[in-house]
Design a protein around this motif. Structure first.
Motif, mmCIF file in Angstrom:
data_model
loop_
_atom_site.group_PDB
_atom_site.id
_atom_site.type_symbol
_atom_site.label_atom_id
_atom_site.label_comp_id
_atom_site.label_asym_id
_atom_site.label_seq_id
_atom_site.Cartn_x
_atom_site.Cartn_y
_atom_site.Cartn_z
ATOM 1 N N ALA A 158 0.839 -1.196 0.000
ATOM 2 C CA ALA A 158 0.000 0.000 0.000
ATOM 3 C C ALA A 158 0.872 1.243 0.000
ATOM 4 O O ALA A 158 2.035 1.208 0.411
ATOM 5 N N ASP A 159 0.281 2.329 -0.459
ATOM 6 C CA ASP A 159 0.954 3.625 -0.432
ATOM 7 C C ASP A 159 0.863 4.254 0.956
ATOM 8 O O ASP A 159 1.777 4.947 1.392
ATOM 9 N N LEU A 160 -0.251 4.007 1.631
ATOM 10 C CA LEU A 160 -0.460 4.452 3.011
ATOM 11 C C LEU A 160 -0.996 3.264 3.805
ATOM 12 O O LEU A 160 -1.957 2.622 3.371
ATOM 13 N N THR A 161 -0.386 2.973 4.945
ATOM 14 C CA THR A 161 -0.851 1.874 5.797
ATOM 15 C C THR A 161 -1.050 2.391 7.215
ATOM 16 O O THR A 161 -0.154 3.019 7.782
ATOM 17 N N LEU A 162 -2.231 2.107 7.770
ATOM 18 C CA LEU A 162 -2.524 2.458 9.158
ATOM 19 C C LEU A 162 -2.468 1.189 10.003
ATOM 20 O O LEU A 162 -3.181 0.221 9.728
ATOM 21 N N ASP A 163 -1.627 1.191 11.032
ATOM 22 C CA ASP A 163 -1.587 0.109 12.009
ATOM 23 C C ASP A 163 -2.449 0.549 13.181
ATOM 24 O O ASP A 163 -2.070 1.429 13.952
ATOM 25 N N LEU A 164 -3.628 -0.042 13.300
ATOM 26 C CA LEU A 164 -4.624 0.396 14.276
ATOM 27 C C LEU A 164 -4.610 -0.423 15.557
ATOM 28 O O LEU A 164 -5.480 -0.247 16.412
ATOM 29 N N ARG A 165 -3.641 -1.298 15.740
ATOM 30 C CA ARG A 165 -3.637 -2.209 16.877
ATOM 31 C C ARG A 165 -3.532 -1.505 18.214
ATOM 32 O O ARG A 165 -4.022 -2.020 19.217
ATOM 33 N N ARG A 166 -2.919 -0.357 18.255
ATOM 34 C CA ARG A 166 -2.722 0.299 19.553
ATOM 35 C C ARG A 166 -3.477 1.609 19.720
ATOM 36 O O ARG A 166 -3.410 2.211 20.773
ATOM 37 N N CYS A 167 -4.191 2.054 18.704
ATOM 38 C CA CYS A 167 -4.758 3.401 18.821
ATOM 39 C C CYS A 167 -6.283 3.470 18.791
ATOM 40 O O CYS A 167 -6.821 4.556 18.950
ATOM 41 N N LEU A 168 -6.975 2.353 18.619
ATOM 42 C CA LEU A 168 -8.437 2.405 18.601
ATOM 43 C C LEU A 168 -9.024 1.379 19.570
ATOM 44 O O LEU A 168 -8.400 0.352 19.847
#
Length: 153
Positions: free
Chosen positions: A33-43
């Motif tokens: 991906a061009d942009l990847t969000l790792d959401l494991r710790r922030c939601l």
């Protein structure tokens, strides 16, 4: 001739890395991906609530739970705005945004839905198409211990 430009949004689960893919052969890795969000710790993690554990981010209650996390709406907006800006300025024919959480069923799906919704609005004027895919939403729920290892919320 007008060029066709596409924005792809994909949700996935980091906990499925190494699992067999849909074709029966591919070993799953986070998508390119061009942009990847790792959401494991922030939601907020709906997996921790037994009433939501077996639902997904496609269910409204889970979607709202995730998006009620302080900062979630701003994260979705800024991600969509960044992707839109890249599409507008760098002018690639395809741009991919990936959202990942532990199992790829709750947070990643909810965030991908919201990012895709915003990009669809932005894309009307910019004339690009938006696709949304949830790679791991139908995979088995990962054990709670797996979530505890990777999650901060």
């Amino acid at each position: 001739m007008t060029e066709t430009r596409s924005m792809h949004v994909i949700s996935f689960g980091y906990g499925h890395t190494g699992a067999v893919g849909e074709d029966g052969r591919t070993v799953l890795e986070p998508p390119q991906a061009d942009l990847t969000l790792d959401l494991r710790r922030c939601l907020y993690n709906p997996h921790r609530d037994p009433a939501m554990r077996y639902l997904t981010g496609l269910d409204q209650a889970v979607y709202e739970h995730v998006m009620d996390t302080p900062g979630a709406q701003l994260l979705a907006h800024n991600t969509a705005l960044s992707a839109h800006g890249l599409m507008d300025q760098a002018r690639p024919s395809v741009l991919t945004v990936a959202t990942g959480c532990t199992g790829g069923r709750h947070r990643a799906v909810a965030m991908a839905r919201e990012v895709a919704r915003l990009l669809t609005e932005f894309g009307k004027a910019a004339r690009y198409e938006v696709t949304l895919r949830h790679r791991d939403v139908d995979r088995a729920v990962l054990p709670s211990a797996r979530h505890t290892e990777q999650d901060g919320r």
